[in-house]
Write a protein that holds these residues in place. Structure first.
Motif, PDB file in Angstrom:
ATOM      1  N   ILE A  55     -60.792 -13.238   4.371  1.00 24.69           N
ATOM      2  CA  ILE A  55     -61.596 -14.379   4.840  1.00 24.69           C
ATOM      3  C   ILE A  55     -62.637 -14.812   3.817  1.00 24.69           C
ATOM      4  O   ILE A  55     -63.135 -15.938   3.879  1.00 24.69           O
ATOM      5  CB  ILE A  55     -62.279 -14.079   6.192  1.00 24.69           C
ATOM      6  CG1 ILE A  55     -63.288 -12.943   6.057  1.00 24.69           C
ATOM      7  CG2 ILE A  55     -61.260 -13.780   7.270  1.00 24.69           C
ATOM      8  CD1 ILE A  55     -64.156 -12.733   7.276  1.00 24.69           C
ATOM      9  N   THR A  56     -62.957 -13.929   2.861  1.00 27.62           N
ATOM     10  CA  THR A  56     -63.985 -14.271   1.861  1.00 27.62           C
ATOM     11  C   THR A  56     -63.394 -14.527   0.485  1.00 27.62           C
ATOM     12  O   THR A  56     -64.125 -14.798  -0.461  1.00 27.62           O
ATOM     13  CB  THR A  56     -65.031 -13.143   1.753  1.00 27.62           C
ATOM     14  OG1 THR A  56     -64.387 -11.944   1.296  1.00 27.62           O
ATOM     15  CG2 THR A  56     -65.689 -12.883   3.093  1.00 27.62           C
ATOM     16  N   SER A  57     -62.063 -14.483   0.377  1.00 28.19           N
ATOM     17  CA  SER A  57     -61.415 -14.652  -0.917  1.00 28.19           C
ATOM     18  C   SER A  57     -61.732 -16.019  -1.527  1.00 28.19           C
ATOM     19  O   SER A  57     -61.686 -17.044  -0.855  1.00 28.19           O
ATOM     20  CB  SER A  57     -59.904 -14.504  -0.752  1.00 28.19           C
ATOM     21  OG  SER A  57     -59.234 -14.754  -1.973  1.00 28.19           O
ATOM     22  N   GLY A  58     -62.061 -16.008  -2.803  1.00 29.02           N
ATOM     23  CA  GLY A  58     -62.288 -17.252  -3.527  1.00 29.02           C
ATOM     24  C   GLY A  58     -63.680 -17.825  -3.403  1.00 29.02           C
ATOM     25  O   GLY A  58     -63.989 -18.831  -4.047  1.00 29.02           O
ATOM     26  N   LEU A  59     -64.535 -17.212  -2.586  1.00 26.74           N
ATOM     27  CA  LEU A  59     -65.892 -17.726  -2.429  1.00 26.74           C
ATOM     28  C   LEU A  59     -66.763 -17.289  -3.604  1.00 26.74           C
ATOM     29  O   LEU A  59     -66.668 -16.160  -4.082  1.00 26.74           O
ATOM     30  CB  LEU A  59     -66.495 -17.233  -1.109  1.00 26.74           C
ATOM     31  CG  LEU A  59     -65.792 -17.722   0.157  1.00 26.74           C
ATOM     32  CD1 LEU A  59     -66.427 -17.090   1.394  1.00 26.74           C
ATOM     33  CD2 LEU A  59     -65.842 -19.239   0.267  1.00 26.74           C
ATOM     34  N   ALA A  60     -67.632 -18.168  -4.038  1.00 27.74           N
ATOM     35  CA  ALA A  60     -68.445 -17.901  -5.228  1.00 27.74           C
ATOM     36  C   ALA A  60     -69.564 -16.908  -4.955  1.00 27.74           C
ATOM     37  O   ALA A  60     -69.953 -16.140  -5.841  1.00 27.74           O
ATOM     38  CB  ALA A  60     -69.031 -19.214  -5.754  1.00 27.74           C
ATOM     39  N   ASN A  61     -70.103 -16.923  -3.724  1.00 33.29           N
ATOM     40  CA  ASN A  61     -71.275 -16.111  -3.398  1.00 33.29           C
ATOM     41  C   ASN A  61     -70.953 -15.162  -2.250  1.00 33.29           C
ATOM     42  O   ASN A  61     -70.496 -15.590  -1.190  1.00 33.29           O
ATOM     43  CB  ASN A  61     -72.449 -17.006  -3.000  1.00 33.29           C
ATOM     44  CG  ASN A  61     -72.705 -18.100  -4.020  1.00 33.29           C
ATOM     45  OD1 ASN A  61     -72.924 -17.830  -5.190  1.00 33.29           O
ATOM     46  ND2 ASN A  61     -72.669 -19.345  -3.577  1.00 33.29           N
ATOM     47  N   ARG A  62     -71.241 -13.863  -2.466  1.00 29.39           N
ATOM     48  CA  ARG A  62     -70.955 -12.852  -1.450  1.00 29.39           C
ATOM     49  C   ARG A  62     -72.175 -11.938  -1.333  1.00 29.39           C
ATOM     50  O   ARG A  62     -72.451 -11.133  -2.222  1.00 29.39           O
ATOM     51  CB  ARG A  62     -69.716 -12.044  -1.822  1.00 29.39           C
ATOM     52  CG  ARG A  62     -68.436 -12.879  -1.868  1.00 29.39           C
ATOM     53  CD  ARG A  62     -67.421 -12.311  -2.848  1.00 29.39           C
ATOM     54  NE  ARG A  62     -66.909 -11.015  -2.436  1.00 29.39           N
ATOM     55  CZ  ARG A  62     -65.790 -10.849  -1.723  1.00 29.39           C
ATOM     56  NH1 ARG A  62     -65.089 -11.900  -1.333  1.00 29.39           N
ATOM     57  NH2 ARG A  62     -65.358  -9.670  -1.414  1.00 29.39           N
ATOM     58  N   TYR A  63     -72.902 -12.085  -0.222  1.00 31.36           N
ATOM     59  CA  TYR A  63     -74.064 -11.240   0.049  1.00 31.36           C
ATOM     60  C   TYR A  63     -73.640 -10.123   0.997  1.00 31.36           C
ATOM     61  O   TYR A  63     -73.028 -10.382   2.042  1.00 31.36           O
ATOM     62  CB  TYR A  63     -75.187 -12.061   0.684  1.00 31.36           C
ATOM     63  CG  TYR A  63     -75.761 -13.121  -0.231  1.00 31.36           C
ATOM     64  CD1 TYR A  63     -76.895 -12.870  -0.988  1.00 31.36           C
ATOM     65  CD2 TYR A  63     -75.148 -14.366  -0.343  1.00 31.36           C
ATOM     66  CE1 TYR A  63     -77.419 -13.843  -1.836  1.00 31.36           C
ATOM     67  CE2 TYR A  63     -75.662 -15.341  -1.188  1.00 31.36           C
ATOM     68  CZ  TYR A  63     -76.798 -15.081  -1.927  1.00 31.36           C
ATOM     69  OH  TYR A  63     -77.309 -16.040  -2.767  1.00 31.36           O
ATOM     70  N   VAL A  64     -73.950  -8.886   0.636  1.00 34.30           N
ATOM     71  CA  VAL A  64     -73.512  -7.727   1.414  1.00 34.30           C
ATOM     72  C   VAL A  64     -74.719  -7.071   2.078  1.00 34.30           C
ATOM     73  O   VAL A  64     -75.702  -6.718   1.414  1.00 34.30           O
ATOM     74  CB  VAL A  64     -72.777  -6.712   0.521  1.00 34.30           C
ATOM     75  CG1 VAL A  64     -72.441  -5.455   1.310  1.00 34.30           C
ATOM     76  CG2 VAL A  64     -71.512  -7.338  -0.047  1.00 34.30           C
ATOM     77  N   LEU A  65     -74.630  -6.918   3.414  1.00 36.05           N
ATOM     78  CA  LEU A  65     -75.684  -6.271   4.186  1.00 36.05           C
ATOM     79  C   LEU A  65     -75.277  -4.834   4.494  1.00 36.05           C
ATOM     80  O   LEU A  65     -74.156  -4.577   4.949  1.00 36.05           O
ATOM     81  CB  LEU A  65     -75.931  -7.004   5.504  1.00 36.05           C
ATOM     82  CG  LEU A  65     -76.796  -8.261   5.481  1.00 36.05           C
ATOM     83  CD1 LEU A  65     -76.093  -9.384   4.733  1.00 36.05           C
ATOM     84  CD2 LEU A  65     -77.135  -8.703   6.896  1.00 36.05           C
ATOM     85  N   THR A  66     -76.183  -3.918   4.237  1.00 34.92           N
ATOM     86  CA  THR A  66     -75.932  -2.510   4.543  1.00 34.92           C
ATOM     87  C   THR A  66     -77.104  -1.952   5.352  1.00 34.92           C
ATOM     88  O   THR A  66     -78.164  -2.578   5.450  1.00 34.92           O
ATOM     89  CB  THR A  66     -75.751  -1.681   3.262  1.00 34.92           C
ATOM     90  OG1 THR A  66     -76.982  -1.688   2.512  1.00 34.92           O
ATOM     91  CG2 THR A  66     -74.636  -2.242   2.395  1.00 34.92           C
ATOM     92  N   GLY A  67     -76.882  -0.767   5.882  1.00 34.99           N
ATOM     93  CA  GLY A  67     -77.925  -0.110   6.668  1.00 34.99           C
ATOM     94  C   GLY A  67     -77.338   0.462   7.942  1.00 34.99           C
ATOM     95  O   GLY A  67     -76.362  -0.061   8.478  1.00 34.99           O
ATOM     96  N   PRO A  68     -77.937   1.543   8.477  1.00 34.25           N
ATOM     97  CA  PRO A  68     -77.420   2.177   9.686  1.00 34.25           C
ATOM     98  C   PRO A  68     -77.643   1.309  10.925  1.00 34.25           C
ATOM     99  O   PRO A  68     -78.303   0.257  10.849  1.00 34.25           O
ATOM    100  CB  PRO A  68     -78.226   3.480   9.769  1.00 34.25           C
ATOM    101  CG  PRO A  68     -79.477   3.208   9.006  1.00 34.25           C
ATOM    102  CD  PRO A  68     -79.099   2.250   7.919  1.00 34.25           C
ATOM    103  N   PRO A  69     -77.073   1.714  12.064  1.00 29.64           N
ATOM    104  CA  PRO A  69     -77.253   0.943  13.305  1.00 29.64           C
ATOM    105  C   PRO A  69     -78.734   0.741  13.630  1.00 29.64           C
ATOM    106  O   PRO A  69     -79.566   1.625  13.408  1.00 29.64           O
ATOM    107  CB  PRO A  69     -76.574   1.821  14.369  1.00 29.64           C
ATOM    108  CG  PRO A  69     -75.584   2.639  13.611  1.00 29.64           C
ATOM    109  CD  PRO A  69     -76.212   2.906  12.282  1.00 29.64           C
ATOM    110  N   GLY A  70     -79.050  -0.443  14.144  1.00 29.05           N
ATOM    111  CA  GLY A  70     -80.410  -0.707  14.592  1.00 29.05           C
ATOM    112  C   GLY A  70     -81.368  -1.148  13.518  1.00 29.05           C
ATOM    113  O   GLY A  70     -82.584  -1.171  13.734  1.00 29.05           O
ATOM    114  N   THR A  71     -80.863  -1.544  12.346  1.00 24.50           N
ATOM    115  CA  THR A  71     -81.752  -1.943  11.257  1.00 24.50           C
ATOM    116  C   THR A  71     -81.825  -3.456  11.074  1.00 24.50           C
ATOM    117  O   THR A  71     -82.308  -3.939  10.044  1.00 24.50           O
ATOM    118  CB  THR A  71     -81.331  -1.264   9.930  1.00 24.50           C
ATOM    119  OG1 THR A  71     -79.931  -1.471   9.718  1.00 24.50           O
ATOM    120  CG2 THR A  71     -81.614   0.233   9.985  1.00 24.50           C
ATOM    121  N   GLY A  72     -81.335  -4.211  12.051  1.00 25.09           N
ATOM    122  CA  GLY A  72     -81.574  -5.652  12.063  1.00 25.09           C
ATOM    123  C   GLY A  72     -80.562  -6.501  11.322  1.00 25.09           C
ATOM    124  O   GLY A  72     -80.817  -7.688  11.064  1.00 25.09           O
TER     125      GLY A  72
END
Length: 365
Positions: free
Chosen positions: A210-227
């Motif tokens: 679903i994200t193939s070919g997109l120029a910008n990819r922001y990745v969110l990480t963190g355990p459950p409950g971190t917003g």
């Protein structure tokens, strides 16, 4: 001619709430044409769509494959975006009926090609198998409900350690970065689907697709409950106000919660990278680690609770998947009663007529 791009996704999922459907978002209700495929298991609905897809991609059309969460190898939907046409499996558990019969929607009844007398002879076995499949799914949904309760406890422990001022700052900074220079132009549309599913094969995701070919990819990480979901909800709201259409991909464990966002006009995706769908950092524009918002001392005090919750959650999650796998085995057996009793020559003729009609919409008949 080289085959065109295929995007993969799920329109529905196995969740703690049972089967949850976003089938209304496969294609807009005012599409050029929606073919609703009806018929029992083993009547060839998925194969029918795959054949249409192969023919169209061979002619250069990009398509979307909407997979079945209870059998990812099968299709529940096919979309040809350039033609604004879709084929959708309209049978249980995702019953879809014509909304605008004739002018938009129509039914393709593959059930008219089965040999009814042979199926009647297997009535008792078919009823028993169907009932057993339902029982296994109910077991799976019960396990997912229990897993969700444990996950909520895990989230709550982390929420108590959150610095919400810092989390809000991260969200505001990201929104400013994403929408700088974008003028407001009314409310954008939100297309809701799933990028991942709890399947007989375990957790499966199509994030890369679903994200193939997109120029910008922001990745969110963190355990459950971190917003993470809260941040994504704020981004979605900001995009809507700016008049930008978005795709939001939801969490099978909580189907109202957003896990990923694609903003086509900005060539941008926001991806949540957590188990079981960890995402490679390669090609990432930025990583937003919400762990930064946690009070380390409070997290350390909560470790006995979160360690237990983590272990219990994955045990329950795995058990749910095992039940879905057993349901899949029974579904394969159920299909075995139908497949030998289908007139596939009739289905082939229907395929030829349907493909010709689709190509006529494209001016390639």
């Amino acid at each position: 001619m080289a085959e065109a791009k295929i995007r993969h996704m799920f329109p529905g999922g196995n969740t703690p709430q049972g089967f949850f459907s976003y089938y209304g978002h496969i294609i807009a209700a005012d599409a050029v044409r929606i073919f609703l495929l009806k018929g029992g298991p083993g009547t060839g609905k998925s194969t029918f769509m795959k054949r249409i897809s192969q023919a169209l991609t061979g002619q250069g059309f990009a398509v979307e494959h909407h997979h079945c969460s209870s059998d990812p190898a099968s299709l529940d939907g096919l979309v040809i975006p350039a033609l604004n046409i879709a084929l959708i499996d309209g049978t249980a558990p995702h019953i879809v009926d014509p909304r605008y019969p004739g002018c938009v929607d129509e039914i393709l009844n593959l059930g008219e090609f089965w040999l009814e007398s042979s199926l009647v002879n297997n009535k008792s076995a078919i009823l028993a198998c169907t009932k057993e499949i339902s029982r296994y799914f109910q077991h799976a949904y019960g396990m997912l409900q229990a897993a969700k309760a444990v996950y909520d406890d895990w989230e709550a422990a982390n929420c108590e350690a959150m610095d919400y001022t810092q989390a809000n700052w991260k969200a505001a900074e990201l929104i400013e970065t994403l929408f700088a220079g974008v003028t407001t132009a009314g409310n954008g549309k939100n297309r809701k689907l799933f990028a991942s599913a709890i399947t007989p094969d375990g957790p499966v995701n199509y994030i890369d697709s679903i994200t193939s070919g997109l120029a910008n990819r922001y990745v969110l990480t963190g355990p459950p409950g971190t917003g993470k979901a809260t941040l994504l909800a704020k981004v979605a709201a900001a995009a809507s106000v700016k008049g930008l259409d978005i795709e939001t991909y939801h969490c099978p464990l909580d189907p109202l919660k957003v896990e990923h966002i694609v903003i086509p006009a900005l060539h941008t995706a926001l991806i949540t990278s957590v188990p079981p769908h960890n995402h490679s950092p390669r090609g990432t524009t930025a990583i937003i680690d919400m762990t930064d918002c946690l009070d380390r001392e409070l997290i350390q005090k909560a470790e006995p609770v979160t360690d237990y919750d983590r272990t219990a959650f994955w045990e329950l999650f795995g058990k749910a998947g095992a039940y879905i796998k057993e349901a899949k085995k029974l579904h394969d057996r159920l299909e075995g009663y139908y497949v030998p009793n289908i007139n596939f020559n009739g289905i082939d003729a229907l395929y030829d007529r349907t493909l010709a009609r689709i190509l006529a919409y494209a001016g390639r008949e």
